[in-house]
Motif scaffolding. Structure first.
Motif, PDB file in Angstrom:
ATOM      1  N   ARG A  61       0.282  -1.301   0.352  1.00 28.65           N
ATOM      2  CA  ARG A  61      -0.047   0.473   0.142  1.00 28.65           C
ATOM      3  C   ARG A  61       0.553   0.860   0.062  1.00 28.65           C
ATOM      4  NH1 ARG A  61      -1.657   3.142   5.140  1.00 28.65           N
ATOM      5  NH2 ARG A  61      -4.072   3.994   3.984  1.00 28.65           N
ATOM      6  N   LEU A  62       1.215   2.217  -0.632  1.00 27.11           N
ATOM      7  CA  LEU A  62       1.148   2.997  -1.187  1.00 27.11           C
ATOM      8  C   LEU A  62       0.671   4.520  -0.448  1.00 27.11           C
ATOM      9  CD1 LEU A  62       2.706   3.166  -4.910  1.00 27.11           C
ATOM     10  CD2 LEU A  62       4.390   2.818  -2.278  1.00 27.11           C
ATOM     11  N   VAL A  63       1.659   5.663   0.700  1.00 25.37           N
ATOM     12  CA  VAL A  63       1.501   6.321   1.118  1.00 25.37           C
ATOM     13  C   VAL A  63       1.999   7.314   1.163  1.00 25.37           C
ATOM     14  CG1 VAL A  63      -0.104   4.279   3.323  1.00 25.37           C
ATOM     15  CG2 VAL A  63       2.212   5.402   4.045  1.00 25.37           C
ATOM     16  N   ASN A  64       1.448   8.634   1.250  1.00 27.90           N
ATOM     17  CA  ASN A  64       1.825  10.203   1.270  1.00 27.90           C
ATOM     18  C   ASN A  64       2.253  10.175   2.659  1.00 27.90           C
ATOM     19  OD1 ASN A  64       0.666  10.713  -1.248  1.00 27.90           O
ATOM     20  ND2 ASN A  64      -1.263  10.651  -0.369  1.00 27.90           N
ATOM     21  N   ALA A  65       3.267  11.163   2.814  1.00 28.93           N
ATOM     22  CA  ALA A  65       3.787  12.129   3.866  1.00 28.93           C
ATOM     23  C   ALA A  65       2.854  11.709   5.162  1.00 28.93           C
ATOM     24  CB  ALA A  65       4.659  12.867   4.009  1.00 28.93           C
ATOM     25  N   GLU A 169       3.577  -1.143   4.234  1.00 32.29           N
ATOM     26  CA  GLU A 169       3.366   0.038   3.264  1.00 32.29           C
ATOM     27  C   GLU A 169       4.853   1.097   3.141  1.00 32.29           C
ATOM     28  OE1 GLU A 169      -0.665   2.022   6.154  1.00 32.29           O
ATOM     29  OE2 GLU A 169       1.280   2.601   6.675  1.00 32.29           O
ATOM     30  N   VAL A 170       4.497   1.661   1.860  1.00 32.47           N
ATOM     31  CA  VAL A 170       5.561   2.088   1.468  1.00 32.47           C
ATOM     32  C   VAL A 170       5.385   3.984   0.846  1.00 32.47           C
ATOM     33  CG1 VAL A 170       7.617   2.873  -0.247  1.00 32.47           C
ATOM     34  CG2 VAL A 170       6.932   0.526   0.987  1.00 32.47           C
ATOM     35  N   LEU A 171       6.010   4.993   1.469  1.00 38.67           N
ATOM     36  CA  LEU A 171       5.755   6.037   1.523  1.00 38.67           C
ATOM     37  C   LEU A 171       6.252   6.670   0.850  1.00 38.67           C
ATOM     38  CD1 LEU A 171       5.514   8.929   3.422  1.00 38.67           C
ATOM     39  CD2 LEU A 171       7.381   8.876   4.239  1.00 38.67           C
TER      40      LEU A 171
END
Length: 171
Positions: A61-65, A169-171
């Protein structure tokens, strides 16, 4: 090489030089949350070896800062309509006629369980080397963008699954 050969060709060069069990495609502007890459690898290692459709690639899941979700995966493949919707951010207005019925977007929030998808965003994808060898390298005809979409399509056509793993998760 000193010249810029593009993302796909450069990734293929790195894959040839690599020797591990997995290939990790990871953009340089990312930050992996603790344990995320390990979760991806454990998920791939834990798949049933006799499964009818083994997994070709798994992505986080890709997330913003700020922790909000980014688009990490899609159903379907891009066409002219989806390209225009994406290019002009029209997906932010789902009531527009051009956007309605365009079913390629997946939920951006926490989808919970692993989810089979058609393709992942290339910011972070873990691929077993044996699958890479069978499916082949990225198509170097793509200088930048859509090379991972094409690779996932070829993997699925070869009978593999592509999975979004929201627990990583990866930012």
């Amino acid at each position: 090489r000193a010249d810029n050969v593009g993302f796909a060709a450069a990734t293929n060069q790195a894959a040839e030089a690599a020797s591990g069990e997995f290939l990790l495609l990871l953009n340089p502007d990312t930050e992996c949350r603790p344990g995320s890459i390990r979760r991806l690898a454990l998920y791939l290692r834990g798949q049933d070896p006799g499964a009818r459709s083994p997994i070709a690639a798994v992505g986080p899941r890709l997330v913003n800062a700020d922790g909000s979700a980014q688009r990490s995966a899609w159903r379907g493949y891009p066409g002219l309509r989806s390209a225009l919707v994406d290019a002009f951010y029209l997906w932010k207005w789902p009531a527009l006629p051009v956007v309605r019925g365009l079913e390629t977007r997946l939920p951006e929030g926490d989808v919970g369980e692993p989810l089979d998808v058609d393709h992942l965003l290339g910011a972070c994808i873990l691929i077993p080397r044996r699958v890479w060898s069978q499916v082949g390298p990225l198509d170097a005809g793509y200088f930048l963008f859509l090379e991972e979409t094409d690779w996932c399509r070829r993997a699925r056509e070869a009978g593999y699954r592509v999975v979004l793993l929201p627990g990583a998760e990866v930012l």
